[in-house]
Scaffold this motif. Sequence first.
Motif, mmCIF file in Angstrom:
data_model
loop_
_atom_site.group_PDB
_atom_site.id
_atom_site.type_symbol
_atom_site.label_atom_id
_atom_site.label_comp_id
_atom_site.label_asym_id
_atom_site.label_seq_id
_atom_site.Cartn_x
_atom_site.Cartn_y
_atom_site.Cartn_z
ATOM 1 N N LEU A 1 22.965 -0.756 -1.987
ATOM 2 C CA LEU A 1 24.125 0.104 -2.223
ATOM 3 C C LEU A 1 23.954 1.463 -1.566
ATOM 4 C CD1 LEU A 1 24.832 -0.584 -6.022
ATOM 5 C CD2 LEU A 1 25.881 -1.674 -4.033
ATOM 6 N N THR A 2 22.747 1.997 -1.630
ATOM 7 C CA THR A 2 22.465 3.331 -1.092
ATOM 8 C C THR A 2 21.129 3.317 -0.377
ATOM 9 O OG1 THR A 2 23.685 4.390 -2.905
ATOM 10 C CG2 THR A 2 22.169 5.778 -1.666
ATOM 11 N N GLU A 3 21.102 3.939 0.770
ATOM 12 C CA GLU A 3 19.840 4.117 1.494
ATOM 13 C C GLU A 3 19.825 5.534 2.049
ATOM 14 O OE1 GLU A 3 17.427 2.536 5.449
ATOM 15 O OE2 GLU A 3 19.224 1.495 4.759
ATOM 16 N N ARG A 4 18.824 6.291 1.644
ATOM 17 C CA ARG A 4 18.714 7.667 2.108
ATOM 18 C C ARG A 4 17.275 7.921 2.550
ATOM 19 N NH1 ARG A 4 20.543 9.942 -2.061
ATOM 20 N NH2 ARG A 4 18.676 10.832 -3.013
ATOM 21 N N THR A 5 17.124 8.480 3.718
ATOM 22 C CA THR A 5 15.786 8.745 4.248
ATOM 23 C C THR A 5 15.554 10.245 4.320
ATOM 24 O OG1 THR A 5 15.841 6.726 5.574
ATOM 25 C CG2 THR A 5 14.231 8.397 6.202
ATOM 26 N N ASP B 1 7.002 2.239 7.841
ATOM 27 C CA ASP B 1 7.841 1.197 8.424
ATOM 28 C C ASP B 1 8.912 0.812 7.414
ATOM 29 O OD1 ASP B 1 8.969 -0.828 9.835
ATOM 30 O OD2 ASP B 1 7.143 -2.023 10.094
ATOM 31 N N PRO B 2 9.945 1.664 7.232
ATOM 32 C CA PRO B 2 10.937 1.385 6.188
ATOM 33 C C PRO B 2 11.700 0.088 6.415
ATOM 34 C CG PRO B 2 11.632 3.219 7.590
ATOM 35 C CD PRO B 2 10.211 2.921 7.943
ATOM 36 N N GLY B 3 11.918 -0.303 7.685
ATOM 37 C CA GLY B 3 12.645 -1.545 7.966
ATOM 38 C C GLY B 3 11.915 -2.756 7.422
ATOM 39 N N ARG B 4 10.600 -2.827 7.651
ATOM 40 C CA ARG B 4 9.812 -3.959 7.165
ATOM 41 C C ARG B 4 9.751 -3.951 5.645
ATOM 42 N NH1 ARG B 4 3.870 -4.062 6.652
ATOM 43 N NH2 ARG B 4 3.244 -6.169 6.079
ATOM 44 N N VAL B 5 9.621 -2.777 5.038
ATOM 45 C CA VAL B 5 9.581 -2.697 3.580
ATOM 46 C C VAL B 5 10.889 -3.188 2.988
ATOM 47 C CG1 VAL B 5 9.437 -1.111 1.624
ATOM 48 C CG2 VAL B 5 7.885 -0.841 3.559
ATOM 49 N N LYS B 6 12.021 -2.786 3.562
ATOM 50 C CA LYS B 6 13.329 -3.229 3.074
ATOM 51 C C LYS B 6 13.466 -4.746 3.169
ATOM 52 C CE LYS B 6 17.055 -1.362 4.384
ATOM 53 N NZ LYS B 6 18.086 -0.847 5.310
ATOM 54 N N GLN C 1 12.100 4.352 -4.845
ATOM 55 C CA GLN C 1 11.752 5.509 -4.022
ATOM 56 C C GLN C 1 10.367 5.268 -3.439
ATOM 57 O OE1 GLN C 1 12.268 8.959 -6.597
ATOM 58 N NE2 GLN C 1 14.348 9.231 -5.806
ATOM 59 N N LEU C 2 10.275 5.338 -2.117
ATOM 60 C CA LEU C 2 9.042 5.007 -1.400
ATOM 61 C C LEU C 2 8.590 6.212 -0.590
ATOM 62 C CD1 LEU C 2 10.221 1.513 -0.104
ATOM 63 C CD2 LEU C 2 8.939 1.998 -2.185
ATOM 64 N N PRO C 3 7.704 7.045 -1.156
ATOM 65 C CA PRO C 3 7.239 8.221 -0.411
ATOM 66 C C PRO C 3 6.372 7.826 0.783
ATOM 67 C CG PRO C 3 6.788 8.422 -2.771
ATOM 68 C CD PRO C 3 7.161 7.001 -2.511
ATOM 69 N N GLY D 1 0.795 -1.231 0.000
ATOM 70 C CA GLY D 1 0.000 0.000 0.000
ATOM 71 C C GLY D 1 0.823 1.274 0.000
ATOM 72 N N VAL D 2 2.094 1.220 -0.454
ATOM 73 C CA VAL D 2 2.914 2.424 -0.526
ATOM 74 C C VAL D 2 2.402 3.301 -1.665
ATOM 75 C CG1 VAL D 2 5.236 3.336 -0.887
ATOM 76 C CG2 VAL D 2 4.910 1.219 0.405
ATOM 77 N N SER D 3 2.167 4.584 -1.377
ATOM 78 C CA SER D 3 1.579 5.485 -2.359
ATOM 79 C C SER D 3 2.613 5.980 -3.355
ATOM 80 C CB SER D 3 0.952 6.687 -1.637
ATOM 81 O OG SER D 3 0.483 7.637 -2.555
ATOM 82 N N GLU D 4 2.301 5.840 -4.647
ATOM 83 C CA GLU D 4 3.115 6.367 -5.746
ATOM 84 C C GLU D 4 4.597 5.993 -5.629
ATOM 85 O OE1 GLU D 4 1.788 7.825 -8.348
ATOM 86 O OE2 GLU D 4 -0.196 7.677 -7.471
ATOM 87 N N PRO D 5 4.932 4.701 -5.521
ATOM 88 C CA PRO D 5 6.352 4.327 -5.472
ATOM 89 C C PRO D 5 7.011 4.500 -6.837
ATOM 90 C CG PRO D 5 5.010 2.360 -5.627
ATOM 91 C CD PRO D 5 4.047 3.526 -5.508
#
Length: 544
Positions: A365-369, A194-199, A188-190, A169-173
């Motif tokens: 490789l890259t993770e930016r929040t 819960d970014p940990g579970r998504v990853k 990109q997940l706007p 249910g992530v909006s407009e990924p």
Amino acid sequence: MQKNLLTKSAAIVAILLVFLYGIFGIPKGLGGDALKTAILKNIHLGLDLTGGTHLILQVMVNDAVNAETDRAVELLKDELQKAKVAYTEIGKPDAANHPEEVVVKGVPLDGGSQLRSIVSDQLKDYDPPSAGPGNSWIITMKPSAVSELKNRTVEQSIEAIRTRVDALGVSEPEIQENGMGLNQILVQLPDVDDPGRVKEIIQSTARLELRQGFDNANGYDSEQAALSAHGGVLPPGTVMMHGIAGGNDQSDRVFIVGRIPIVGGTDIKDARPGTDSTGRPDVDFNLTAAAGNKFGAFTAAHNETGTDPNHYLAVVLDNKVREFASIRTEIRDTGEIEGGFTEQSAKDLAMLLRSGALPASLHYLTERTVGPSLGADSIKAGVRAAIAGLAAVLIFMLVYYRAAGINADIALILNLVILLGFMGFTGSVLTLPGIAGVILTVGMGVDSNVLIFERIREELRNKKAPAAAVDQGFDRAWTTILDTHVTTIVSAIILFFVGSGPVRGFAVTLTFGLLANLFTAVFVSRVIFDAVLNRKQRGEALSI
């Protein structure tokens, strides 16, 4: 003339109302909060404005190549055995660096032609065997086949990730191949909560396999114990895998299972969370018709009532044994996975199985929040810049072009309404560079009006009547305006296809804005001039 002017004016009003609906929809009120809510419902904000997670993942495409050559190794063993061609070893001496190479050792001289025939008939994606050192044969995947397999692996990974993210249910990924690196995926997940579970869900391969189990339902304490039970050599066509024995025993055990799965992840038709006989969460799955027939034939031949003592079935998930049980009867197209699930983990696993297994593992490789507060600051700064720029332009046009400046200001405002309405209807994502694209569109709109107005002034200086000056001004400026807009739109389209994330947001707003500007600067502005001229007396001066 009057009737034609009324028709054009009605068309402009209708277009304005349509695009206002695209921006606001049907708001629940006319207050500031209600209108803000309506706008945010129709115009989606990008990662840099709403906050969220930016990921770049490396697809380990060699995993897929290794899986393909593993199948080739097993096929060669079976076919050489059927053809009664002797060999000492078949394997991949450098699977890490050259996964595309398979080496067959110990084939006698008279068996070379049979090996070539097997490769030619059964392994179409491989070059003919070439002689190697020490009485060996080297079989290599064709470079074109390797390249196609790697590209397909990246495409399948993107589709699997998109299916998983959509299910969350992530909006407009934004999920696409990253143009800045080889075999990389940009995610990109706007506004993720819960970014940990998504990853974790994105990275999980969720590769379900059903394999034949051998000789010990309880497994062994260690790999050494498993080898010792077989005199130090595993039975042909088997491998050791770690896992759990099932039931209340959750300790790590070592099992001996078939090297080649009976059915694999691509054979899963459906999966859903359920409960076992004791009421604990589990995952139920269904196989495709072809896989069900194959599985049914296997379980019919390898159950407890048959003659084969190895009547065990191993349920393997991500190369770990989740269940190891006796086959008591024929099983065709259904099964279940038990063992230590919570309700949420059972739902997640079912979703992963439905989405299909990733064809290769992924490395981050890259993770930016981007935090929501930073996104909110970006929105405020961007909106302030847009409003300040627009206000300065509107005031300049009024001062410099007097009454005709009102014409330009109306066209500019309508241009912005059409642009935002386009974004609302198409579901485009507004990013911070997208706001820059909006501001640039305002500049391009002013440029178009300046071209037209200066042409009209030039005609008036040449003693033309106001109506004739307006006609000549629009006709002569049209070609220049069209040229500048087309070249900029082409550049924006190139940016859209080669860029990613925010860059594409800039390209989208710029393209829509320029298309809208062609309509407002030429058609709307001309209708306003015609309306003004229609009210003037013959010979009356035009304020410009």
